[in-house]
Design a protein around this motif. Structure first.
Motif, mmCIF file in Angstrom:
data_model
loop_
_atom_site.group_PDB
_atom_site.id
_atom_site.type_symbol
_atom_site.label_atom_id
_atom_site.label_comp_id
_atom_site.label_asym_id
_atom_site.label_seq_id
_atom_site.Cartn_x
_atom_site.Cartn_y
_atom_site.Cartn_z
ATOM 1 N N LEU A 109 0.808 -1.216 0.000
ATOM 2 C CA LEU A 109 0.000 0.000 0.000
ATOM 3 C C LEU A 109 0.844 1.270 0.000
ATOM 4 O O LEU A 109 0.441 2.291 -0.558
ATOM 5 N N GLY A 110 2.029 1.236 0.620
ATOM 6 C CA GLY A 110 2.906 2.405 0.595
ATOM 7 C C GLY A 110 3.269 2.782 -0.822
ATOM 8 O O GLY A 110 3.234 3.968 -1.202
ATOM 9 N N ASP A 111 3.610 1.789 -1.639
ATOM 10 C CA ASP A 111 3.948 2.040 -3.044
ATOM 11 C C ASP A 111 2.732 2.566 -3.800
ATOM 12 O O ASP A 111 2.825 3.516 -4.586
ATOM 13 N N VAL A 112 1.561 1.965 -3.535
ATOM 14 C CA VAL A 112 0.326 2.424 -4.189
ATOM 15 C C VAL A 112 0.030 3.875 -3.815
ATOM 16 O O VAL A 112 -0.325 4.691 -4.676
ATOM 17 N N LEU A 113 0.198 4.220 -2.533
ATOM 18 C CA LEU A 113 -0.080 5.581 -2.072
ATOM 19 C C LEU A 113 0.896 6.590 -2.669
ATOM 20 O O LEU A 113 0.508 7.706 -3.033
ATOM 21 N N GLU A 114 2.166 6.224 -2.792
ATOM 22 C CA GLU A 114 3.133 7.125 -3.410
ATOM 23 C C GLU A 114 2.782 7.378 -4.872
ATOM 24 O O GLU A 114 2.826 8.515 -5.343
ATOM 25 N N ARG A 115 2.445 6.342 -5.595
ATOM 26 C CA ARG A 115 2.080 6.501 -7.002
ATOM 27 C C ARG A 115 0.819 7.361 -7.145
ATOM 28 O O ARG A 115 0.726 8.191 -8.052
ATOM 29 N N THR A 116 -0.123 7.157 -6.236
ATOM 30 C CA THR A 116 -1.352 7.949 -6.267
ATOM 31 C C THR A 116 -1.059 9.423 -6.036
ATOM 32 O O THR A 116 -1.591 10.304 -6.731
ATOM 33 N N SER A 117 -0.173 9.728 -5.084
ATOM 34 C CA SER A 117 0.147 11.120 -4.735
ATOM 35 C C SER A 117 0.833 11.850 -5.882
ATOM 36 O O SER A 117 0.741 13.070 -5.992
ATOM 37 N N ARG A 118 1.530 11.108 -6.742
ATOM 38 C CA ARG A 118 2.224 11.722 -7.868
ATOM 39 C C ARG A 118 1.366 11.760 -9.128
ATOM 40 O O ARG A 118 1.741 12.418 -10.108
ATOM 41 N N SER A 119 0.248 11.048 -9.101
ATOM 42 C CA SER A 119 -0.574 10.914 -10.309
ATOM 43 C C SER A 119 -1.878 11.707 -10.265
ATOM 44 O O SER A 119 -2.335 12.217 -11.295
ATOM 45 N N ILE A 120 -2.496 11.793 -9.084
ATOM 46 C CA ILE A 120 -3.810 12.436 -8.974
ATOM 47 C C ILE A 120 -3.687 13.644 -8.053
ATOM 48 O O ILE A 120 -3.535 13.500 -6.845
ATOM 49 N N PRO A 121 -3.737 14.857 -8.589
ATOM 50 C CA PRO A 121 -3.500 16.056 -7.770
ATOM 51 C C PRO A 121 -4.652 16.410 -6.840
ATOM 52 O O PRO A 121 -5.803 16.044 -7.076
ATOM 53 N N PHE A 122 -4.292 17.114 -5.793
ATOM 54 C CA PHE A 122 -5.252 17.741 -4.888
ATOM 55 C C PHE A 122 -5.598 19.084 -5.506
ATOM 56 O O PHE A 122 -4.715 19.936 -5.697
ATOM 57 N N GLU A 123 -6.850 19.288 -5.870
ATOM 58 C CA GLU A 123 -7.191 20.535 -6.586
ATOM 59 C C GLU A 123 -8.676 20.878 -6.476
ATOM 60 O O GLU A 123 -9.510 20.015 -6.205
ATOM 61 N N ASN A 124 -8.979 22.164 -6.694
ATOM 62 C CA ASN A 124 -10.343 22.676 -6.532
ATOM 63 C C ASN A 124 -10.893 23.308 -7.810
ATOM 64 O O ASN A 124 -11.788 24.144 -7.754
ATOM 65 N N MET A 125 -10.368 22.914 -8.972
ATOM 66 C CA MET A 125 -10.741 23.583 -10.219
ATOM 67 C C MET A 125 -12.238 23.489 -10.511
ATOM 68 O O MET A 125 -12.833 24.431 -11.034
ATOM 69 N N CYS A 126 -12.856 22.380 -10.178
ATOM 70 C CA CYS A 126 -14.293 22.238 -10.436
ATOM 71 C C CYS A 126 -15.111 23.257 -9.645
ATOM 72 O O CYS A 126 -16.099 23.793 -10.149
ATOM 73 N N ILE A 127 -14.692 23.520 -8.411
ATOM 74 C CA ILE A 127 -15.393 24.511 -7.600
ATOM 75 C C ILE A 127 -15.218 25.901 -8.192
ATOM 76 O O ILE A 127 -16.190 26.658 -8.345
ATOM 77 N N ILE A 128 -14.000 26.258 -8.536
ATOM 78 C CA ILE A 128 -13.711 27.587 -9.097
ATOM 79 C C ILE A 128 -14.445 27.786 -10.408
ATOM 80 O O ILE A 128 -14.950 28.878 -10.694
ATOM 81 N N GLU A 129 -14.530 26.726 -11.214
ATOM 82 C CA GLU A 129 -15.182 26.822 -12.530
ATOM 83 C C GLU A 129 -16.673 26.495 -12.473
ATOM 84 O O GLU A 129 -17.337 26.438 -13.493
ATOM 85 N N GLN A 130 -17.188 26.267 -11.262
ATOM 86 C CA GLN A 130 -18.619 26.024 -11.024
ATOM 87 C C GLN A 130 -19.169 24.881 -11.886
ATOM 88 O O GLN A 130 -20.160 25.021 -12.594
ATOM 89 N N ARG A 131 -18.515 23.738 -11.798
ATOM 90 C CA ARG A 131 -18.954 22.557 -12.545
ATOM 91 C C ARG A 131 -18.871 21.299 -11.670
ATOM 92 O O ARG A 131 -18.444 20.240 -12.125
ATOM 93 N N THR A 132 -19.287 21.433 -10.428
ATOM 94 C CA THR A 132 -19.264 20.290 -9.517
ATOM 95 C C THR A 132 -20.459 19.370 -9.762
ATOM 96 O O THR A 132 -21.479 19.779 -10.320
ATOM 97 N N ASN A 133 -20.327 18.131 -9.318
ATOM 98 C CA ASN A 133 -21.390 17.139 -9.412
ATOM 99 C C ASN A 133 -21.594 16.459 -8.070
ATOM 100 O O ASN A 133 -20.758 16.578 -7.166
#
Length: 257
Positions: free
Chosen positions: A25-49
């Motif tokens: 799981l440590g390897d999986v978590l590291e790969r996830t952290s480098r692949s899927i960003p923490f971001e709020n673009m949907c909120i700023i662009e008002q396109r949440t679901n």
């Protein structure tokens, strides 16, 4: 193998067949952290679901976007279930260091509790640049990773019964509180996360509904982009650049695809 399992493995560069052991799981978590960003673009662009399994798959695995804690950890929770792990989601309250208090927005942080062999661990893929990158046991044992040192302390209060603490590599000299959470109040259905989304999206005190923010870990540190700055940590050395809208778009494409 389910669509979510295949697409998640594909996005983080993990083999599409075979079981995932707890020790991996440590390897999986590291790969996830480098692949899927923490971001709020949907909120700023008002396109949440709405927060549903299908919408999470569509957003982060098909459209290759990132998300905030209630999206990132919800998706990883489903991934854990698909791979035979015993996991639940729970809510917590983030500590605001500038004010020296827990945020007053309510329980707006969402994290994962995984139980294995009578031991429970925090797993978190949705805490910005503060990710432990490994399961952190509720026993209090300190865990070290490429991102620093992390531990869980028992601390009963009206907000929860445990506190997640961190000492980030190159950044912290002493332990800092990340958030408190309640291990006895699991989320029964992801539809409960709608309340979290509503607060984060609309509350005046929310830090995520005013300006764009996107960050992810890298092999040598992390990168963080806002509408006015680009900050990069490489091997403990930080650089910060003031940017304009054109440069924002350029850096967004270069570092976050």
């Amino acid at each position: 193998m389910s669509e979510l399992n295949v697409l998640f493995r594909r996005r983080i560069g993990w083999p599409e067949s075979g079981e995932i052991a707890f020790e991996q799981l440590g390897d999986v978590l590291e790969r996830t952290s480098r692949s899927i960003p923490f971001e709020n673009m949907c909120i700023i662009e008002q396109r949440t679901n709405d927060i549903t399994k299908e919408n999470l798959i569509r957003k982060m695995l098909e459209k290759q976007e990132g998300g905030l804690c209630y999206e990132l950890n919800a998706l990883f929770y489903f991934f854990l279930l698909e791979n035979g792990f015993d996991a639940v989601l729970t809510r917590g309250v983030v500590y605001e260091h500038a004010a020296q208090r827990f945020l007053t927005l309510g329980r707006t942080h969402v994290t994962i509790l995984l139980t294995r062999q009578n031991q429970t661990y925090v797993i978190d893929t949705g805490f910005g640049g503060n990710l432990p990158l490994k399961p952190v046991p509720l026993s209090g044992e300190e865990v070290s990773s490429a991102n620093g040192a992390f531990r869980i302390k028992r601390a009963d209060s009206e907000l929860g019964d445990y506190v997640f603490e961190m000492k980030l590599k190159h950044k912290d000299m002493d332990w800092r509180i990340g958030y408190t959470f309640d291990s006895k109040k699991p989320i029964r259905d992801v539809s409960e996360l709608e309340e979290v989304r509503e607060i984060i999206e609309h509350h005046a005190g929310s830090p995520f509904n005013k300006n764009p923010l996107i960050t992810k870990l890298t092999n040598k540190g992390n990168v963080t982009l806002t509408d006015t700055t680009f900050t990069q940590w490489v091997d403990g050395v930080v650089s910060k650049e003031a940017i304009d809208k054109e440069r924002f778009t350029e850096l967004l494409k270069k570092h976050f695809g």
